[in-house]
Design a protein around this motif. Structure first.
Motif, PDB file in Angstrom:
ATOM      1  N   THR A  58       4.879   2.508   4.394  1.00 33.64           N
ATOM      2  CA  THR A  58       3.703   2.619   3.845  1.00 33.64           C
ATOM      3  C   THR A  58       2.580   2.779   3.091  1.00 33.64           C
ATOM      4  N   ILE A  59       2.348   1.496   2.669  1.00 33.34           N
ATOM      5  CA  ILE A  59       1.351   1.256   1.415  1.00 33.34           C
ATOM      6  C   ILE A  59       0.232   1.421   1.317  1.00 33.34           C
ATOM      7  N   GLU A  60      -0.558   2.701   0.768  1.00 30.96           N
ATOM      8  CA  GLU A  60      -1.834   2.951   1.373  1.00 30.96           C
ATOM      9  C   GLU A  60      -2.802   1.997  -0.090  1.00 30.96           C
ATOM     10  N   GLN A  61      -2.343   1.855  -1.163  1.00 39.74           N
ATOM     11  CA  GLN A  61      -3.178   1.530  -2.629  1.00 39.74           C
ATOM     12  C   GLN A  61      -2.003   1.546  -3.846  1.00 39.74           C
ATOM     13  N   SER A  62      -2.493   1.706  -4.514  1.00 38.28           N
ATOM     14  CA  SER A  62      -1.267   0.539  -6.354  1.00 38.28           C
ATOM     15  C   SER A  62      -2.706   1.943  -6.591  1.00 38.28           C
ATOM     16  N   GLN A  63      -2.167   2.735  -7.683  1.00 34.21           N
ATOM     17  CA  GLN A  63      -2.854   3.988  -8.656  1.00 34.21           C
ATOM     18  C   GLN A  63      -2.022   4.159  -9.777  1.00 34.21           C
ATOM     19  N   GLY A  64      -2.656   3.380 -10.921  1.00 31.11           N
ATOM     20  CA  GLY A  64      -1.965   3.067 -12.151  1.00 31.11           C
ATOM     21  C   GLY A  64      -0.175   2.188 -11.446  1.00 31.11           C
ATOM     22  N   GLN A  65       0.578   2.964 -11.965  1.00 33.58           N
ATOM     23  CA  GLN A  65       1.955   1.729 -11.577  1.00 33.58           C
ATOM     24  C   GLN A  65       2.823   2.516 -10.620  1.00 33.58           C
ATOM     25  N   ASP A  66       2.262   3.062  -9.744  1.00 30.70           N
ATOM     26  CA  ASP A  66       3.099   3.513  -9.145  1.00 30.70           C
ATOM     27  C   ASP A  66       2.020   3.278  -7.407  1.00 30.70           C
TER      28      ASP A  66
END
Length: 378
Positions: free
Chosen positions: A331-339
């Motif tokens: 379950t992905i919340e958002q992208s942060q940089g390259q993660d």
């Protein structure tokens, strides 16, 4: 006895051959690069497109008719609130003030006369030396005179206000634009065409937009306690200037969010105020706001190269469990940089496979080889 020895040796050789054949049939463990992930508290940062908007902007228009006699500012300069900008010919308005003053004096004299007349009739009406009609006329004349004085006083005040309007001043402090009128130009009261414009640039507003559905999810997460650390009036915002790609050196503060969703774009406007002491930001510039929207506890930062997608868009990753590959739905919340910021699907201490994914599948034996997080994100 010799035959027994030969038989034992033959059995031993057959057993060793069976073990070698079984070893050859078992699949070899594939070496893979892994990253061990631990739960952590991660700040939510949402990047939103936006534009800069003047903190205040005032169009300067005349409030009386006349010819411009003076222009008392330099175009493009900074002006203070109350500073004189234009002077409109005052002669007509000075004359109107004098006329209104004279009319007030005349009405006061009339009032004085009617008051004295009514005063003389006061004792006479008691002795019936004058008729009631004559006394009533004197009282009415005095009341009319008082009303006339009040009207004359109002006319004088109006004339003084119009005289003051001949001096056009700055209503706010800020950067003044070009003048659309020069000395000798005729202007009229409340005309549609402006004389000039004053813009306050420090501080300055930045209006960013966020998807309405995303905003609802964040508010729901705040209510149920999943997202923490948001306090009204203290949400910090960073700014990236699109023209240069550089980060603006000052931080902003979120002021408010609209209560309606744009019917065309489905977005909600958020207004941020930034200090602008050097005048770097100008109204109308395209920017990207990085809005801090609290933090998530017990979340994971999974390298993006480790995450795969199914045809339906669902995300998953491979982890090592008991020496074999296991697939985990994420379950992905958002992208942060390259993660990717993952809130479910990963357990604390999980070994996520980041290298060699193309050579393996679920259930395949693997030999995990830890890699550095920075290298895994490349």
């Amino acid at each position: 006895m010799a035959a027994l020895v030969v038989l034992v040796a033959a059995c031993s050789e057959q057993s060793e051959g069976d073990q070698q054949a079984a070893a050859q049939q078992q699949p070899q463990a594939t070496p893979v690069g892994t990253v061990t992930l631990n739960a952590q508290t991660v700040g939510l940062v949402e990047e939103m497109p936006g534009r800069t908007v003047a903190f205040r902007q005032a169009d300067i228009r005349p409030q009386v008719d006349g010819i411009i006699k003076e222009r008392n500012f330099t175009e493009g300069a900074f002006v203070e609130a109350g500073q004189q900008l234009y002077m409109i010919d005052q002669e007509v308005y000075l004359a109107r003030v004098d006329a209104a003053q004279a009319e007030l004096t005349r009405q006061r004299a009339t009032l004085d006369q009617t008051t004295k007349t009514r005063s003389r009739y006061d004792p006479l009406i008691k002795s019936q030396a004058v008729s009631q009609q004559t006394y009533d006329d004197a009282v009415a004349a005095e009341a009319q005179a008082k009303a006339a004085v009040a009207a004359a006083r109002a006319e004088l005040e109006q004339a003084r206000i119009n005289l003051a309007y001949t001096t056009v001043t700055a209503p706010i402090s800020g950067q003044i634009g070009s003048s659309d009128y020069s000395e000798g130009a005729l202007v009229t009261a409340n005309q549609s065409a402006k004389l000039t414009t004053i813009t306050q640039l420090d501080p300055i507003y930045v209006d960013v937009t966020q998807a309405g559905g995303r905003l609802l999810k964040i508010k729901e997460a705040i209510r149920n306690g999943r997202i923490k650390g948001i306090e009204e009036g203290q949400i910090e915002v960073s700014l990236i200037i699109d023209a240069t790609g550089e980060e603006y050196p000052h931080k902003g503060t979120l002021q408010f969010s609209d209560v309606t969703v744009n019917e065309t774009t489905g977005t909600v406007r958020l207004r941020v105020v930034f200090p602008n002491p050097d005048g770097t930001l100008l109204p109308g510039m395209f920017v990207r706001g990085q809005v801090r929207q609290g933090h998530l506890e017990g979340a994971f930062l999974v390298p993006q190269k480790a995450v795969m997608r199914r045809p339906d868009g669902s995300a998953y990753a491979y982890v090592v469990e008991d020496g074999k590959v296991a697939s985990k739905d994420l379950t992905i919340e958002q992208s942060q940089g390259q993660d990717w910021l993952v809130t479910a699907g990963i357990e604390d201490g999980a070994q996520v496979i980041v290298d060699g994914i193309q050579r393996i599948g679920p259930g395949a034996p693997v030999a995990p080889q830890p890699v550095e997080t920075a290298k895994a994100a490349e």
